[in-house]
Structure formats: C-alpha cells, structure tokens
Scaffold this motif. Structure first.
Motif, short mmCIF file in Angstrom:
data_model
loop_
_atom_site.label_atom_id
_atom_site.label_comp_id
_atom_site.label_asym_id
_atom_site.label_seq_id
_atom_site.Cartn_x
_atom_site.Cartn_y
_atom_site.Cartn_z
N ALA A 1 0.83 -1.20 0.00
CA ALA A 1 0.00 0.00 0.00
C ALA A 1 0.86 1.26 0.00
O ALA A 1 0.59 2.22 -0.73
CB ALA A 1 -0.94 0.00 1.20
N MET A 2 1.93 1.25 0.80
CA MET A 2 2.83 2.40 0.84
C MET A 2 3.52 2.59 -0.51
O MET A 2 3.72 3.72 -0.97
CB MET A 2 3.86 2.23 1.95
N GLY A 3 3.86 1.49 -1.16
CA GLY A 3 4.46 1.58 -2.48
C GLY A 3 3.55 2.24 -3.49
O GLY A 3 3.98 3.07 -4.29
N TYR A 4 2.28 1.87 -3.48
CA TYR A 4 1.30 2.50 -4.37
C TYR A 4 1.23 4.00 -4.11
O TYR A 4 1.19 4.81 -5.04
CB TYR A 4 -0.08 1.86 -4.19
N ARG A 5 1.22 4.37 -2.83
CA ARG A 5 1.12 5.80 -2.50
C ARG A 5 2.39 6.54 -2.91
O ARG A 5 2.32 7.66 -3.45
CB ARG A 5 0.86 5.96 -1.01
N ASP A 6 3.55 5.94 -2.65
CA ASP A 6 4.82 6.57 -3.04
C ASP A 6 4.88 6.78 -4.55
O ASP A 6 5.34 7.82 -5.04
CB ASP A 6 6.01 5.71 -2.60
N ALA A 7 4.44 5.78 -5.30
CA ALA A 7 4.47 5.88 -6.76
C ALA A 7 3.59 7.02 -7.25
O ALA A 7 3.95 7.73 -8.19
CB ALA A 7 4.02 4.56 -7.38
#
Length: 260
Positions: A38-44
């Motif tokens: 989930a954090m990866g999606y937000r960072d992207a």
C-alpha cells in the motif's frame, strides 16, 4: 527505500518496483507485506516522474502464495469493530489508482496472491508458474479475491478454481484473461521492460484520466457510460498533454509530455 524488510520499494527509471521480500515464506502475505505494498502504491503516485508500477515477489519460487498460514489464527483474524480489512483496503487502493500497474509473476501465485495479480492492469508470467485458489482445502474461501476476479475470468472457470481448489498452469491463466503474456522464465524481465517502455512514452495525463474513466464506467449501463465518456473526452482535449500531442503529430515529431 524500504518501509520494512518484507517489502522493497525502489524507483527504476520511469517504473516504481514493489517487491514482496519473503522468499523463504513463498512471499506470503502478512500485515507488514500488505502495508508495504500500500505504501508503495502511494509513493508511486506521489512521484510525478513515475509512469508505471511493477508488483512482484523476490526469488523465482513464488510471486505470492497467499496468506501466511504459519499462525493460522492471525491469518484470518479481524477486529470486528472495524468495518474494513487491510487486504480489502489494499484492493480498494489499487482500483482507485491512476497510474498503471504490471504484475511480474515469476513463481507460484495462489490464494491472496491471485488478488494481487487481479488488482494490476497487466500481467506477465513465466511459463512454469502455477496458479490457484486453494482456500477450500483449509476450510476458507477466496472471498475478497472474487471481488476482482469475477470481472476478469469466465464464471465457469472461476467456479471450478474456487470450488475445487485445484491448481492450473500459466497457459490456462492466460486463456482465461488473467495474463497478457506468458514467456520463458529467462525472458521475464526483458518482457517487463518492453511493456514498461510501451507505457512510459505515452501521455501520462491521458493514462491518468483514462484509468479514472475506465474505473468509473465499469458498473454503468451503455447509456450512462457513453454520456459520461463524451464529457470526459471534451475535458481531456483541454489538457496540455492533448495540445502537445496534436501539435507533435502535426509537426511529425515525438511529443514532449508536460503531464498536465
């Protein structure tokens, strides 16, 4: 760039890679993995230079084998005071994303891993990968996975997969619409790079608004969707990317996308 040891997040050119990093556990899902993805999606989405997300698993044995069943009570436990489950919230997040995502499937993809596969826009798998929904073998059912799977694969096949729990191969997965490409394992990364390249040179604004529109019309009737999309194309034509794209076409050159 890690939020914990369970998930590696890294930017590679125009792509943002999210790698489940539990190869010793066949990249099984736990709370840290779900939070890390989930954090990866937000960072992207926070990085304007990122054009595409790649979701994969470390090693060549597994993409994701589903929930970590070592502590079976924790795998399916939930706080009944909370209406939302973290895994379900991750699937919600993926469906509201406006940057395209590719699943790179280099190893077994089972149970909750099938949900991760279905939450992406495109998928490439090695030809030796095995897929499945084995939940009935341990007394549960792929409830949340079904929410996405039912709009991708044929109903009769989903029935068989979910009710028997038996595995199937990559060619079957491709024929059912779960995969865009099936390639030899040695060619997996080159195919992913090829697909990234075919996205990264296109208008980020068109893709962003296009994904938003595709999500919006998914549950609309034809009359509703055609009315919605005719207004959306008018709005899209007013963007800087559309102006640059038409200008570049007229000048017979490659566009330089402002992303606006």
């Amino acid at each position: 760039m890690t939020d914990n040891n369970s998930v590696i997040r890294e930017k590679r050119g125009a792509a943002f890679w999210i790698t489940i990093n539990r190869p010793e556990k066949r990249n099984a899902l736990n709370s840290d993995v779900i939070a890390g993805i989930a954090m990866g999606y937000r960072d992207a989405h926070d990085d304007k230079d990122v054009r595409v997300i790649v979701l994969t698993g470390a090693g060549d044995k597994a993409f994701c084998a589903g929930a970590d069943l070592q502590n079976s009570g924790a795998a399916f436990a939930m706080d009944f005071a909370r209406p939302n489950v973290d895994y379900a919230d991750l699937l919600r997040l993926s469906q509201n994303a406006t940057k395209p995502a590719i699943a790179r499937v280099g190893g077994v993809c089972m149970a909750g891993g099938m949900g991760l596969l279905c939450m992406t826009d495109m998928a490439v798998a090695a030809d030796n990968v095995i897929f499945g929904l084995p939940e009935v073998k341990v007394g549960v059912f792929p409830m949340q996975v079904m929410a996405l799977l039912q709009s991708i694969a044929p109903r009769r096949l989903i029935n068989e997969w979910a009710l028997t729990g038996e595995p199937f191969d990559a060619r079957t997965a491709q024929a059912a619409g779960l995969l865009n490409y099936v390639v030899p394992a040695a060619e997996l990364d080159s195919k992913i790079d090829w697909l990234i390249g075919r996205i990264a040179d296109k208008s980020p604004t068109a893709i962003r608004r296009g994904k938003y529109a595709m999500r919006a019309i998914a549950s609309m009737s034809f009359d509703e969707s055609i009315a919605y999309t005719e207004s959306q194309i008018a709005l899209l034509a007013m963007t800087e990317d559309a102006k640059e794209g038409l200008k570049a076409f007229g000048e017979k050159r490659k566009p330089s996308w402002p992303g606006k």
